[in-house]
Design an enzyme around this catalytic site. Structure first.
Site, short mmCIF file in Angstrom:
data_model
loop_
_atom_site.label_atom_id
_atom_site.label_comp_id
_atom_site.label_asym_id
_atom_site.label_seq_id
_atom_site.Cartn_x
_atom_site.Cartn_y
_atom_site.Cartn_z
N SER A 131 -29.76 51.09 48.78
CA SER A 131 -28.78 50.48 49.69
C SER A 131 -27.40 50.84 49.21
CB SER A 131 -28.93 48.96 49.68
OG SER A 131 -27.89 48.36 50.42
N ASP A 153 -34.10 46.16 54.91
CA ASP A 153 -33.55 46.26 56.26
C ASP A 153 -33.50 44.85 56.81
OD1 ASP A 153 -32.55 48.39 58.09
OD2 ASP A 153 -33.76 47.22 59.48
#
Ligand code: ITT
Length: 195
Positions: free
Chosen positions: A12, A74
């Site tokens: 990320s 996510d």
């Protein structure tokens, strides 16, 4: 006594998510590395149709690039009265670079005539290893869209996400409070239980 330091690589580049991962995983004995440590690596296109699919796309991509175990998150906000928008498009909704103050105000305006203010945060975490099949853990936190934005902690949609059990928005919670009940904390807990 030797203290074992386990490292978790999180695919990320969202600094807010990474901060939350660091805090939660630190409490579980992990240190965290992320794409912020490797800014030359770009995210793959998130073209899945669910949080779970997109988490696997990200984790698999970096697990193969770095040849190591890797997790990806996510996540997003689903608002019942808006057909579960913004959903998987939460980061891109109303423009990726539009300030959240503005996005949140637009959502509050769209919600003006809706009595059903139910919403939830969803977080899918994919755990990938170059040799093994991906595993996915999903955490869901239910809430209501607040009447007005409140609070300045957290990030993103937190000022308009009202959490009834604590009678405050996520942005009014301390980091410790949020990290006990959030969608991300619940998904991390499930992943931990699978080890
Ligand atoms: P990476 O793919 O690099 O991890 P991203 O921000 O693009 O970063 P996502 O596609 O998963 O990640 O989008 C997540 C969005 O969902 C995030 O940008 C916020 O708008 C929203 N979101 C997720 N978790 C949140 C939380 O705990 N508080 C507030 N908003 C959150």
């Amino acid at each position: 006594m030797k203290i074992e330091q386990k490292t978790m690589f999180i695919a990320s580049s969202n600094a807010d998510k990474i901060r939350e991962f660091k805090e939660i995983l630190f409490a579980h004995g992990y240190t965290v590395k992320s794409l912020l440590d490797y800014p030359e690596y770009l995210q793959p296109e998130e073209n899945g149709s669910t949080f779970e699919e997109n988490a696997v796309i990200k984790a698999q991509h970096f697990s193969r690039s770095f040849n190591c175990e890797c997790i990806a998150d996510d996540s997003g906000l689903e608002i019942e009265a808006l057909n579960n928008e913004p959903g998987i498009y939460s980061a891109r909704y109303l423009g990726r670079n539009t300030p959240y103050e503005e996005k949140n105000q637009i959502i509050l305006n769209r919600m003006k005539n809706h009595n059903n203010r139910r919403c939830c945060y969803v977080c899918a975490i994919a755990l990938c290893n170059p040799e093994k099949e991906a595993k996915v853990f999903t955490g869901i936190c239910d809430g209501l869209i607040a009447e007005n934005a409140a609070g300045s902690n957290g990030f993103g949609y937190d000022p308009i996400f009202y959490y009834p059990p604590l009678r405050k928005t996520m942005a009014q919670m301390s980091e410790e409070e949020k990290n006990k009940i959030s969608h991300r904390a619940l998904a991390i807990q499930k992943m931990k239980e699978s080890f």
